[in-house]
Motif scaffolding. Structure first.
Motif, PDB file in Angstrom:
ATOM      1  N   GLY A 170      36.932 124.085 -22.923  1.00 42.23           N
ATOM      2  CA  GLY A 170      38.445 123.322 -23.533  1.00 42.23           C
ATOM      3  C   GLY A 170      38.097 123.636 -25.066  1.00 42.23           C
ATOM      4  O   GLY A 170      37.221 123.728 -25.629  1.00 42.23           O
ATOM      5  N   TRP A 171      39.389 123.536 -25.762  1.00 44.36           N
ATOM      6  CA  TRP A 171      39.287 123.712 -27.057  1.00 44.36           C
ATOM      7  C   TRP A 171      40.391 122.971 -27.702  1.00 44.36           C
ATOM      8  O   TRP A 171      41.297 122.271 -27.069  1.00 44.36           O
ATOM      9  CB  TRP A 171      39.675 125.254 -27.322  1.00 44.36           C
ATOM     10  N   PRO A 208      42.447 130.521 -27.935  1.00 39.37           N
ATOM     11  CA  PRO A 208      43.035 131.789 -27.977  1.00 39.37           C
ATOM     12  C   PRO A 208      42.679 132.151 -29.377  1.00 39.37           C
ATOM     13  O   PRO A 208      42.227 131.657 -30.230  1.00 39.37           O
ATOM     14  CB  PRO A 208      44.363 130.957 -27.756  1.00 39.37           C
ATOM     15  N   ASN A 209      43.365 133.371 -29.692  1.00 38.19           N
ATOM     16  CA  ASN A 209      43.419 134.017 -31.014  1.00 38.19           C
ATOM     17  C   ASN A 209      42.133 134.268 -31.721  1.00 38.19           C
ATOM     18  O   ASN A 209      41.988 133.694 -32.681  1.00 38.19           O
ATOM     19  CB  ASN A 209      44.367 133.391 -31.672  1.00 38.19           C
ATOM     20  N   MET A 213      41.158 124.714 -38.092  1.00 32.48           N
ATOM     21  CA  MET A 213      39.965 124.866 -37.354  1.00 32.48           C
ATOM     22  C   MET A 213      40.199 124.773 -35.910  1.00 32.48           C
ATOM     23  O   MET A 213      40.890 123.797 -35.572  1.00 32.48           O
ATOM     24  CB  MET A 213      39.225 123.693 -38.040  1.00 32.48           C
ATOM     25  N   VAL A 214      39.414 125.506 -35.306  1.00 32.32           N
ATOM     26  CA  VAL A 214      39.480 125.432 -33.682  1.00 32.32           C
ATOM     27  C   VAL A 214      38.158 124.999 -33.369  1.00 32.32           C
ATOM     28  O   VAL A 214      37.112 125.702 -33.520  1.00 32.32           O
ATOM     29  CB  VAL A 214      39.933 126.720 -33.192  1.00 32.32           C
TER      30      VAL A 214
END
Length: 101
Positions: A17-18, A36-37, A1-2
């Protein structure tokens, strides 16, 4: 999970931020800027003061979400998997460590 965190004052974004989090709650990767992605599963947005509160220990992310201080966009199922990892008696993640610099 992001999971992505956005700090904004009004409509002006100040930081983003992530963090990539695996199923057991470990942080796999993190970074500043957009995830990203293909983006994040869950994105939290809050004011600078509400972003500082987890660092100070004065605001729990789940409480901030329920009060409307922290906004959420994305997969509600992912939110329900993420929040217990940050606010239970056995929390495996500190939100303060995931917020953008």
């Amino acid at each position: 999970m992001v999971v992505e965190f956005v700090v904004a004052a009004g409509k002006k974004e100040q930081a983003r931020g992530w963090a990539g989090i695996d199923d057991d709650g470990s942080v796999l990767d993190r970074g500043d800027g957009a995830a990203p992605n293909g983006g994040a599963d869950v994105t939290f947005t809050c004011t600078p003061a509400d972003a500082q509160a987890p660092h100070d220990g004065t605001l729990d992310l789940a409480v901030g979400f329920m009060r409307g201080q922290v906004k959420m966009a994305g997969d509600f199922g992912a939110l329900l998997r993420f929040l217990p990892r940050t606010s239970s008696a056995h929390a495996s993640l500190r939100v303060a460590d995931l917020l953008p610099n």
